[in-house]
Structures are given as C-alpha cells and as structure tokens.
Design an enzyme around this catalytic site. Structure first.
Site, PDB file in Angstrom:
ATOM      1  N   ASP A  24       0.920  -1.336   0.051  1.00 22.13           N
ATOM      2  CA  ASP A  24      -0.020  -0.197   0.036  1.00 22.13           C
ATOM      3  C   ASP A  24       0.831   1.292  -0.054  1.00 22.13           C
ATOM      4  O   ASP A  24       0.606   2.402   0.665  1.00 22.13           O
ATOM      5  CB  ASP A  24      -1.046   0.176   1.030  1.00 22.13           C
ATOM      6  CG  ASP A  24      -2.073  -0.996   1.294  1.00 22.13           C
ATOM      7  OD1 ASP A  24      -1.987  -1.995   0.247  1.00 22.13           O
ATOM      8  OD2 ASP A  24      -2.902  -1.193   2.008  1.00 22.13           O
ATOM      9  N   LYS A 129      -6.421  -4.758  -3.144  1.00 21.07           N
ATOM     10  CA  LYS A 129      -7.124  -5.317  -2.055  1.00 21.07           C
ATOM     11  C   LYS A 129      -8.356  -4.653  -1.390  1.00 21.07           C
ATOM     12  O   LYS A 129      -7.791  -3.528  -1.018  1.00 21.07           O
ATOM     13  CB  LYS A 129      -5.944  -6.205  -1.223  1.00 21.07           C
ATOM     14  CG  LYS A 129      -5.353  -4.808  -0.432  1.00 21.07           C
ATOM     15  CD  LYS A 129      -4.235  -5.553   0.598  1.00 21.07           C
ATOM     16  CE  LYS A 129      -3.421  -4.499   1.550  1.00 21.07           C
ATOM     17  NZ  LYS A 129      -4.425  -3.503   2.149  1.00 21.07           N
ATOM     18  N   CYS A 162      -2.243  -2.723   7.629  1.00 16.42           N
ATOM     19  CA  CYS A 162      -2.357  -3.623   6.530  1.00 16.42           C
ATOM     20  C   CYS A 162      -1.077  -4.550   6.343  1.00 16.42           C
ATOM     21  O   CYS A 162      -1.131  -5.538   5.986  1.00 16.42           O
ATOM     22  CB  CYS A 162      -2.436  -2.734   5.193  1.00 16.42           C
ATOM     23  SG  CYS A 162      -4.044  -2.105   5.053  1.00 16.42           S
TER      24      CYS A 162
HETATM   25  C1  C5J Z   1      -3.252   0.558   5.511  1.00 17.06           C
HETATM   26  C2  C5J Z   1      -4.792   1.632   6.543  1.00 17.06           C
HETATM   27  N1  C5J Z   1      -2.376   0.328   4.424  1.00 17.06           N
HETATM   28  N2  C5J Z   1      -4.042   2.095   7.636  1.00 17.06           N
HETATM   29  N3  C5J Z   1      -4.537   0.842   5.392  1.00 17.06           N
HETATM   30  O1  C5J Z   1      -2.496   0.268   6.411  1.00 17.06           O
HETATM   31  O2  C5J Z   1      -6.039   2.004   6.518  1.00 17.06           O
END
Ligand code: C5J
Length: 226
Positions: A24, A129, A162
């Site tokens: 991400d 995702k 994540c």
């Molecule tokens: C991730 C989030 N990528 N913190 N998403 O950690 O909402």
C-alpha cells in the site's frame, strides 16, 4: 539458503522461492489530500521511508526475485466496500468521495496509484485489495503457489494495520515471513514499535524482523548477483 541476521533469530531466506511484498505505498496514504490525511494523520512519517523501500525493491530487482505491490482499493461502485468501513473514523472525506487526488481508495483514481519512486515495472504483480490483508478477496494464493513462493519479505504501510494483517494472513498460510523494519512505517511511532514486538515475540510467532542493511549484506555475502 541465505542467513539473514534478524530478530528473534536468524532468518533463512530461500533465494529461489522468495518474493517481496510492498504493502500500500499509494498516494492515498502517503500524500496530503489522501485518505490518511482525511483521517487526521501526519503523512510525512510515511513519506520518509520511500528511499528505503526503493532500496529494498532495487535489491530484489537486481536478483530477479519477484516483487508484489498491493494497493488498498475498491471498485468504483464500492460493491466490495462494507458500509461499516465507509462509516468508520468519521473522516472529513469518506471512501469513494472526491478528494484532492480523485475518489478516495477507489481503483484507477490518481490517489490510488503507487508513488512514482516505487512504481511497479513489467513482470511485477500488482494486487488491488479491498481489505487490510493481502489475501482477502484478492486471489493472491494462486500466483504465489504457481511460482513456488514459500518465503515473503514485507515492507510498506502501515505497520500495525495492512502490513501486520497481511503478514499474519501469510504466516497462517505457512509462508516464512520477514519484515524489513526500516521499510515500514506507521502514523504512530508507538504502534510501529508495538507491532514489531508482537511479530517477534514468543520465538517469532508471526515471523522475523531485520533492517534493510542486514538483508543487503547477507545477500551480498551469499551471491554473485550483487
Ligand atoms: C493501511 C490503513 N494500508 N491504515 N491502511 O494500513 O487503513
């Protein structure tokens, strides 16, 4: 096997069966005007790890080892986004609403792209995702099994959300998981530190943790490609 100094004890990396997962590293979380910013977070903390993540990706590309990028991303009609997720956090802008970089966390929008310095190249896998974990509703099991991947090295954001969720999902599936600690970050320093301790506790109940320098040195000492 490549012996990487790590916590809680050395990580044995299998060079023929290892992939890097970069979680991400998308503009939504890292740049002002994105989803992370709309939740009131200091996005500069995440931006700071871009050079280290770039170094880790470069190491894998040099070895011709597989690189996988994930994005937290929903379909434009939000049919894969539970209403509870849209409501959560009472953000100034909600998932699917238009922000400075297009609709938040929606596939194809400018904010949903991986930051330029870490952009995927041909031959790398890019996974959209809808959840926090990289296996939920993504079909990623298939490509990993086809390639015989047994070892996963993790980087990206955020450590305790994540990244940790994906690492736990992978650990439950039998993958040997290593988190590169300076190639991951959280909006909260204390949550990153706690997540790392949870991973290595109890003899590495979720996996191993090492800095990029230790991995680079181990790979350099082991192989001809560096
Ligand atoms: C991730 C989030 N990528 N913190 N998403 O950690 O909402």
């Amino acid at each position: 096997m490549i012996d990487v100094p790590a916590r809680p004890y050395p990580y044995l990396l299998d060079p023929r069966h290892t992939a890097l997962v970069v979680i991400d590293m998308q503009r939504d979380f890292i740049e002002k005007g994105g989803f992370g910013d709309s939740l009131g977070n200091d996005v500069a903390r995440l931006e700071a790890i871009i050079p280290t993540v770039a170094g880790l990706i470069a190491l894998f590309r040099k070895q011709s080892w597989l690189v996988i990028h994930t994005r937290e991303a929903h379909r434009p009609d939000l049919s894969d986004c539970p209403p509870s997720k849209i409501r959560r956090g009472n953000p100034s802008l909600k998932i699917g609403e238009a922000g400075a970089m297009g609709r938040l966390l929606v596939r194809g929008e400018p904010g949903n792209q991986i930051v330029d310095d870490l952009a995927p190249i041909d031959g790398e896998i890019v996974i959209d995702k809808p959840g926090k974990g990289m296996f939920w509703a993504t079909g990623l099991d298939g490509p990993l099994a086809e390639r015989g991947i047994t070892h996963l090295v993790f980087a990206g954001v955020t450590t305790e959300v994540c990244v940790q969720t994906s690492m736990r999902e992978a650990n439950d599936r039998g993958f040997e998981c290593l988190l590169v600690e300076d190639a991951t970050e959280s909006y909260f320093a204390e949550f990153k530190a706690a997540a790392i301790e949870m991973i290595v506790a109890q003899g590495g109940i979720v996996g191993w943790v090492a800095p990029l320098g230790a991995l680079e040195k181990a790979v350099a000492e082991a192989g001809a490609h560096v």
